[in-house]
Design an enzyme around this catalytic site. Sequence first.
Site: not given
Ligand SMILES: [Zn+2]
Length: 535
Positions: A232
Amino acid sequence: MESTLSVPLYESQLADTVMGDASHSNGELQNGFMDPRVLEQMNELDLPTTDEASMEESQPSTEITESPEKRKYSFSPTGCCYDARMMFHANADFSAAPHHPEDPRRIQAIFKAFKDAGLIYNGPSSDLPEILKEAPSKWMYRIEVRRALEEEIGLAHSAGHIEWVKALDQKSSADLRAMTKHMDQGRKSLYVGSLTHEAALLSAGGAIETCKNVVAGTCKNAIAIIRPPGHHAEHNQSMGFCIFNNVPIAAKVCMSDYPELCRKVLILDWDVHHGNGIQNMFYEDPNVLYISIHVYQGGHFYPGPPEDEGIPDGNINKCGAGVGIGKNINIGWHDQGMGDGEYMAAFQKIVMPIAEEFDPDLVIISAGFDAAAGDELGGCFVTPACYAHMTHMLMSLANGKVAVCLEGGYNLRAISKSALAVAKTLMGEPPPRLALQPLNKDANYVLQSVRQQHAVYWECMRPGVLAVDRLLEKGGVRMDTVLRNSQGREYYREFKMVSLYVQRNGLANSSFKDQVLCTPRAFEAKKLVVIIHDP
Ligand SMILES: [Zn+2]
């Protein structure tokens, strides 16, 4: 060789799990791992070599060992990268129950599962030379963790972001707690502690070393049990439990250090969340194919919509841009609850055909185990057997050069069993039998939509090719001929338009029949309308 953290307390605490400094190891066995320095002695042993042409390209171009490429694939070990110091990234909230799903014990649980299953050598080191001679790939090969260098991290992250992480070192516990309280909400979803920077450097460095050892052929494939996770983390910020984006950093280092051996990289991300950071770092890169299988839920599932509307999310219509168009594939499930049937279908219908057409030099798996059955965040039902099968399929690519890097996954039991299944497969065990449930109807629709999206970019996503010549021989007529004939007839009826003869030497004139239509009396008329049909 990197030294261990210079805090005495940690060394004694970690004595039985961390792979320590070389200075007190005698270069032999530590904590059940085979030490690479011992393994290098294998080159002097009488190991079978291969003359297969497929092994030629494995010439390491930098510092990693001299001649591992001579080892036959089946005699090469599977690498494993682990260091308990990565557990030091912990929530600065020291209250009684500072529970967080990204629990430092995640990596310890996986490593313990490997040890319990006997993947890690645990016997006396005096037996090692004989063992290495008899069965060099029986146990895992230890890949040393090191801190990633700033210039390596800089390949994927902005200088400002690197400084921000570095500055965490200097913050007081009170400051870190306040920051965490603020950042733990919403899309940012992040906690920080006083050793976050150190752990993040080791995690990225572990990913780099794991991928480099696979590319160079020191080991046939490898798994990195690392945290904090990475997928992320964006170019300019940490988010979603991720500090530095380990896999893109490792991919970029390999591509720059081994320009001949590692030109094209496939990153397969089976974490249940979309790897927004990886996607965005390679969105315009034609040499890195990013395929993510994740829950999308109409854009509501984490990480959700980006703050900036111009940044792509995990929707299936986000296919890359510029020269990288088609090299970003989002298989975004409509909902949670997906299981082995859906994941195997995704692999058989999309992942493997496209991966084979792309033909990578290296496969990196961004291996989150939060789609595993039992993970509360993911809410899916992927079994360890299915993870084994997915790994096995990917091992058919890139001469077997597969590097697995841990991402998410929060149920300690589920991630241990899943990672163990992956590791056993890497080591050569056949994947267990699968009992597949029928494919969910909506999931099948998602897969069809992805195929449609990518039919423009990938030959294998097209519905198939007709043998036109053979059909014509049998009296078949091309669709454009039918259309032109019909148009010619209609325009003659309505406007008295006539067909002009197209003079083309050496080409079948029948295919140009009715291609140019013209209003009547072409030689006398003052105004002419000409229609050229472009098939
Ligand atoms: Zn994840």
